[in-house]
Design a protein around this motif. Structure first.
Motif, PDB file in Angstrom:
ATOM      1  N   GLY A  67       0.821  -1.215   0.000  1.00 54.80           N
ATOM      2  CA  GLY A  67       0.000   0.000   0.000  1.00 54.80           C
ATOM      3  C   GLY A  67       0.849   1.257   0.000  1.00 54.80           C
ATOM      4  O   GLY A  67       0.555   2.204   0.739  1.00 54.80           O
ATOM      5  N   SER A  68       1.925   1.240  -0.803  1.00 55.95           N
ATOM      6  CA  SER A  68       2.851   2.369  -0.854  1.00 55.95           C
ATOM      7  C   SER A  68       3.426   2.669   0.540  1.00 55.95           C
ATOM      8  O   SER A  68       3.723   3.811   0.876  1.00 55.95           O
ATOM      9  N   GLY A  69       3.556   1.627   1.329  1.00 55.70           N
ATOM     10  CA  GLY A  69       4.171   1.784   2.653  1.00 55.70           C
ATOM     11  C   GLY A  69       3.166   1.927   3.786  1.00 55.70           C
ATOM     12  O   GLY A  69       3.536   1.964   4.961  1.00 55.70           O
ATOM     13  N   SER A  80      -4.548  12.261   5.331  1.00 53.37           N
ATOM     14  CA  SER A  80      -3.590  11.768   4.330  1.00 53.37           C
ATOM     15  C   SER A  80      -2.298  12.560   4.452  1.00 53.37           C
ATOM     16  O   SER A  80      -2.268  13.645   5.056  1.00 53.37           O
ATOM     17  N   GLY A  81      -1.261  12.037   3.827  1.00 53.73           N
ATOM     18  CA  GLY A  81       0.016  12.738   3.824  1.00 53.73           C
ATOM     19  C   GLY A  81      -0.089  14.086   3.131  1.00 53.73           C
ATOM     20  O   GLY A  81       0.506  15.073   3.566  1.00 53.73           O
ATOM     21  N   THR A  82      -0.842  14.121   2.047  1.00 55.79           N
ATOM     22  CA  THR A  82      -1.034  15.372   1.308  1.00 55.79           C
ATOM     23  C   THR A  82      -1.647  16.434   2.212  1.00 55.79           C
ATOM     24  O   THR A  82      -1.198  17.581   2.263  1.00 55.79           O
ATOM     25  N   TYR A  85      12.633   8.355   0.262  1.00 56.66           N
ATOM     26  CA  TYR A  85      12.225   7.085  -0.343  1.00 56.66           C
ATOM     27  C   TYR A  85      11.541   7.333  -1.690  1.00 56.66           C
ATOM     28  O   TYR A  85      11.356   6.401  -2.455  1.00 56.66           O
ATOM     29  N   ASN A  86      11.143   8.564  -1.932  1.00 52.68           N
ATOM     30  CA  ASN A  86      10.489   8.841  -3.207  1.00 52.68           C
ATOM     31  C   ASN A  86      11.458   8.923  -4.378  1.00 52.68           C
ATOM     32  O   ASN A  86      11.086   9.319  -5.488  1.00 52.68           O
ATOM     33  N   GLN A  87      12.707   8.539  -4.120  1.00 51.22           N
ATOM     34  CA  GLN A  87      13.670   8.296  -5.211  1.00 51.22           C
ATOM     35  C   GLN A  87      14.361   6.983  -4.881  1.00 51.22           C
ATOM     36  O   GLN A  87      15.567   6.871  -5.025  1.00 51.22           O
ATOM     37  N   PHE A 117       9.139  14.378  -2.615  1.00 50.17           N
ATOM     38  CA  PHE A 117       7.690  14.411  -2.835  1.00 50.17           C
ATOM     39  C   PHE A 117       7.000  14.704  -1.515  1.00 50.17           C
ATOM     40  O   PHE A 117       7.308  14.081  -0.489  1.00 50.17           O
ATOM     41  N   HIS A 118       6.084  15.662  -1.549  1.00 50.00           N
ATOM     42  CA  HIS A 118       5.392  16.027  -0.311  1.00 50.00           C
ATOM     43  C   HIS A 118       3.882  16.068  -0.497  1.00 50.00           C
ATOM     44  O   HIS A 118       3.190  16.791   0.222  1.00 50.00           O
ATOM     45  N   GLY A 119       3.372  15.295  -1.444  1.00 52.00           N
ATOM     46  CA  GLY A 119       1.923  15.270  -1.641  1.00 52.00           C
ATOM     47  C   GLY A 119       1.527  16.084  -2.861  1.00 52.00           C
ATOM     48  O   GLY A 119       2.318  16.833  -3.437  1.00 52.00           O
ATOM     49  N   MET A 120       0.248  15.909  -3.218  1.00 52.65           N
ATOM     50  CA  MET A 120      -0.211  16.400  -4.528  1.00 52.65           C
ATOM     51  C   MET A 120      -0.994  17.691  -4.389  1.00 52.65           C
ATOM     52  O   MET A 120      -2.160  17.744  -4.762  1.00 52.65           O
ATOM     53  N   VAL A 172      11.731  18.842   4.012  1.00 52.13           N
ATOM     54  CA  VAL A 172      12.681  17.852   3.516  1.00 52.13           C
ATOM     55  C   VAL A 172      12.183  16.441   3.853  1.00 52.13           C
ATOM     56  O   VAL A 172      11.572  16.238   4.900  1.00 52.13           O
ATOM     57  N   GLU A 173      12.422  15.517   2.917  1.00 52.91           N
ATOM     58  CA  GLU A 173      12.310  14.095   3.261  1.00 52.91           C
ATOM     59  C   GLU A 173      13.689  13.700   3.809  1.00 52.91           C
ATOM     60  O   GLU A 173      14.636  13.542   3.023  1.00 52.91           O
ATOM     61  N   PRO A 174      13.863  13.541   5.103  1.00 49.41           N
ATOM     62  CA  PRO A 174      15.206  13.267   5.623  1.00 49.41           C
ATOM     63  C   PRO A 174      15.789  11.970   5.070  1.00 49.41           C
ATOM     64  O   PRO A 174      17.005  11.846   4.917  1.00 49.41           O
ATOM     65  N   PHE A 193      10.240  18.141   8.753  1.00 45.63           N
ATOM     66  CA  PHE A 193      10.620  16.824   8.223  1.00 45.63           C
ATOM     67  C   PHE A 193       9.341  16.166   7.716  1.00 45.63           C
ATOM     68  O   PHE A 193       8.399  15.954   8.498  1.00 45.63           O
ATOM     69  N   ASP A 194       9.298  15.849   6.436  1.00 43.83           N
ATOM     70  CA  ASP A 194       8.169  15.084   5.917  1.00 43.83           C
ATOM     71  C   ASP A 194       8.491  13.611   6.144  1.00 43.83           C
ATOM     72  O   ASP A 194       9.263  13.001   5.399  1.00 43.83           O
ATOM     73  N   GLU A 195       7.879  13.076   7.189  1.00 44.17           N
ATOM     74  CA  GLU A 195       8.135  11.675   7.578  1.00 44.17           C
ATOM     75  C   GLU A 195       6.938  10.783   7.236  1.00 44.17           C
ATOM     76  O   GLU A 195       6.683   9.783   7.909  1.00 44.17           O
ATOM     77  N   VAL A 196       6.205  11.177   6.192  1.00 49.20           N
ATOM     78  CA  VAL A 196       5.065  10.360   5.755  1.00 49.20           C
ATOM     79  C   VAL A 196       5.526   8.935   5.445  1.00 49.20           C
ATOM     80  O   VAL A 196       4.844   7.963   5.773  1.00 49.20           O
ATOM     81  N   LEU A 197       6.703   8.805   4.820  1.00 43.81           N
ATOM     82  CA  LEU A 197       7.225   7.457   4.545  1.00 43.81           C
ATOM     83  C   LEU A 197       8.253   7.000   5.588  1.00 43.81           C
ATOM     84  O   LEU A 197       8.296   5.829   5.948  1.00 43.81           O
ATOM     85  N   SER A 198       9.080   7.910   6.071  1.00 40.92           N
ATOM     86  CA  SER A 198      10.162   7.483   6.972  1.00 40.92           C
ATOM     87  C   SER A 198       9.683   7.278   8.408  1.00 40.92           C
ATOM     88  O   SER A 198      10.329   6.574   9.184  1.00 40.92           O
TER      89      SER A 198
HETATM   90  C1  LIG Z   1       7.071  11.817   1.792  1.00 39.70           C
HETATM   91  C2  LIG Z   1       5.626  11.869   1.365  1.00 39.70           C
HETATM   92  N1  LIG Z   1       4.899  12.953   1.667  1.00 39.70           N
HETATM   93  C3  LIG Z   1       3.602  13.042   1.342  1.00 39.70           C
HETATM   94  C4  LIG Z   1       2.968  12.014   0.673  1.00 39.70           C
HETATM   95  C5  LIG Z   1       1.509  12.117   0.327  1.00 39.70           C
HETATM   96  O1  LIG Z   1       0.787  11.213   1.092  1.00 39.70           O
HETATM   97  P1  LIG Z   1      -0.675  10.721   0.665  1.00 39.70           P
HETATM   98  O2  LIG Z   1      -0.514   9.833  -0.512  1.00 39.70           O
HETATM   99  O3  LIG Z   1      -1.185  10.015   1.880  1.00 39.70           O
HETATM  100  O4  LIG Z   1      -1.461  11.951   0.362  1.00 39.70           O
HETATM  101  C6  LIG Z   1       3.688  10.869   0.345  1.00 39.70           C
HETATM  102  C7  LIG Z   1       3.043   9.752  -0.370  1.00 39.70           C
HETATM  103  O5  LIG Z   1       3.657   8.820  -0.816  1.00 39.70           O
HETATM  104  C8  LIG Z   1       5.059  10.792   0.702  1.00 39.70           C
HETATM  105  O6  LIG Z   1       5.800   9.730   0.389  1.00 39.70           O
END
Ligand SMILES: Cc1ncc(COP(=O)(O)O)c(C=O)c1O
Length: 434
Positions: free
Chosen positions: A56-58, A112-114, A213-215, A140-143, A208-210, A241-246
């Motif tokens: 599920g994308s983590g 959501s992360g976004t 993982y989005n690369q 990546f920090h969301g859409m 920052v994504e510390p 710190f965008d720790e949505v994945l980390s």
């Molecule tokens: C670092 C990071 N920030 C934000 C998001 C956005 O999260 P979401 O898909 O829950 O909106 C993601 C999604 O993969 C992400 O990896």
């Protein structure tokens, strides 16, 4: 094939045959339609079994149908599917997060992360009273319009002020949003210092994504992250710190614990809930104090902190706090990354694996460490495509995002040594075919 039939019928009302654009697998040329998931595996509607290396994308950090998460959701249903209401369980979840995450003196939930990064940027602007946000290329920090720039675009020229022209990652974003974004190459102290010298007076935040993982998996150079932290402190810029994945991926305290560097704000999602839709903005008291209802910066929502999600997240956070959880998880990570490294060597395929905790990236055509987006996009995409298809065909599900740079894959806490060994065998077979 039922999957093919579903793809035809789903397109009647869903553009691209799915409820979310990202579920389309560009290499399979359709989404995979799932029948069910259990533990480390899922089955598609045609009965094919996969080891799940997408999770599920983590988000499915505890795998599928984890008994504790399932029981927690059932309990929420018994309580009455409370929507837009607070309960004692919301406090329990906040205590668990605050106990785990170093910067989490105060917490605001999101779905959501976004939504979390959108809220974090607004909080930073509400606190700092400045208009711009600095982000790093490839992160990546969301859409949303505030920050979806230079994540998967062609690397741009670095200008004399250390920045790269902001390029939106989607159509439909008026150029005016780009005026508020300062884009800088990652792990480049010289470019960062020049960019801050030129734009620091206008910066509300650095995000920052510390561990990006989005690369795939590109960690910050610790010295670079320390420079970013010290610069933000010196200039009164909010460090996010965008720790949505980390978050929770290699330890309960996420990347901030891993590096021993504490941001002012962080965003959490995915492994926070182990598969339920929940996210959070956490941060230091002083910065978070701008939030409503006691402050003037508003962040709220009808579905925010939905009880089913809160209960699921409590279950997930309770599981990961159990003794030995991360020893086991990081042991599996070592086994997997060592196994993939050996498979690359044995087959003579040029490439490397970079992984931290339960997520990783594979880079083809390179053997030196990949340290930023510019290097990631130079890896061999053609080989990556063949490799992913080879794995999927053999029953190891890897997602693809049609990015320029390799993306992340990962496993869950329900994966076993047997799953990891089976996956490594599949990887070796797929590599041999290359
Ligand atoms: C670092 C990071 N920030 C934000 C998001 C956005 O999260 P979401 O898909 O829950 O909106 C993601 C999604 O993969 C992400 O990896």
């Amino acid at each position: 094939m039922k999957g093919e039939q579903l793809y035809v019928s789903a397109q009647k009302h869903y553009v691209g045959g799915g409820g979310a654009g990202g579920r389309y697998h560009p290499l399979l040329r359709r989404p995979l339609y799932l029948a069910r998931g259990k533990g480390s595996r899922f089955w598609d509607v045609d009965g094919k079994e996969y080891i799940d290396f997408f999770t599920g994308s983590g988000a499915n950090f505890l795998g599928h149908d984890h008994p504790a998460v399932a029981a927690a959701i059932r309990k929420a249903l018994e309580i009455g599917v409370i929507c837009n209401g607070e309960t004692e369980f919301h406090s329990q979840l906040a205590d668990l997060i605050a106990d785990a995450v170093p910067c989490a003196e105060k917490i605001r939930l999101a779905n959501s992360g976004t939504e979390a990064t959108l809220g974090a940027i607004r909080i930073a602007r509400g606190f700092a009273k400045k208009p711009k946000v600095l982000k790093f290329e490839g992160h990546f920090h969301g859409m949303h319009e505030l920050i979806w720039y230079n994540c998967a675009t062609a690397p741009g020229a670095v200008r004399s002020d250390g920045t790269i022209a902001p390029l939106p990652d989607t159509d439909g974003m008026p150029a005016v949003f780009g005026d508020l974004v300062v884009v800088v190459p990652f792990n480049d102290p010289d470019a960062f210092t020049r960019a801050v010298a030129a734009h620091g007076q206008d910066l509300a935040a650095v995000i920052v994504e510390p561990i990006s993982y989005n690369q795939g998996c590109i960690p910050a150079d610790p010295e670079f992250l320390r420079l970013v932290r010290d610069t933000c402190t010196r200039l009164g810029i909010v460090l996010i710190f965008d720790e949505v994945l980390s978050g929770f991926r290699m330890g309960r305290g996420g990347a901030q614990e891993y590096f021993g560097i504490t941001p002012d704000l962080c965003t959490l999602a995915k492994a926070l809930g182990g598969g339920v839709p929940i996210a959070a903005v956490c941060g230091k008291d002083e910065v978070m104090s701008v939030l409503n209802p006691t402050g003037p910066t508003v962040m709220s929502g009808t579905y925010t902190g939905h009880l089913t999600a809160v209960m699921g997240a409590i279950a997930c956070q309770t599981e990961i706090a159990k003794p030995g959880f991360y020893e086991r998880l990081n042991g599996l990570a070592d086994r997997l990354y060592r196994g993939i490294g050996e498979a690359l060597k044995a087959t003579g395929v040029p490439g490397r694996v970079q992984g931290i905790g339960a997520r990783f990236g594979i880079y083809f055509g390179v053997t030196d460490p990949v340290t930023n987006y510019r290097e990631a996009v130079q890896t061999d995409r053609e080989m990556e495509v063949k490799f992913i298809l080879g794995c999927v065909r053999r029953g190891l599900y890897l997602h693809d995002y049609a990015h320029r740079a390799p993306m992340h894959h990962g496993f869950s806490a329900q994966h076993t040594e047997r799953d990891i060994d089976e996956a490594v065998n599949i990887v070796e077979d797929a590599l041999r075919e290359l």
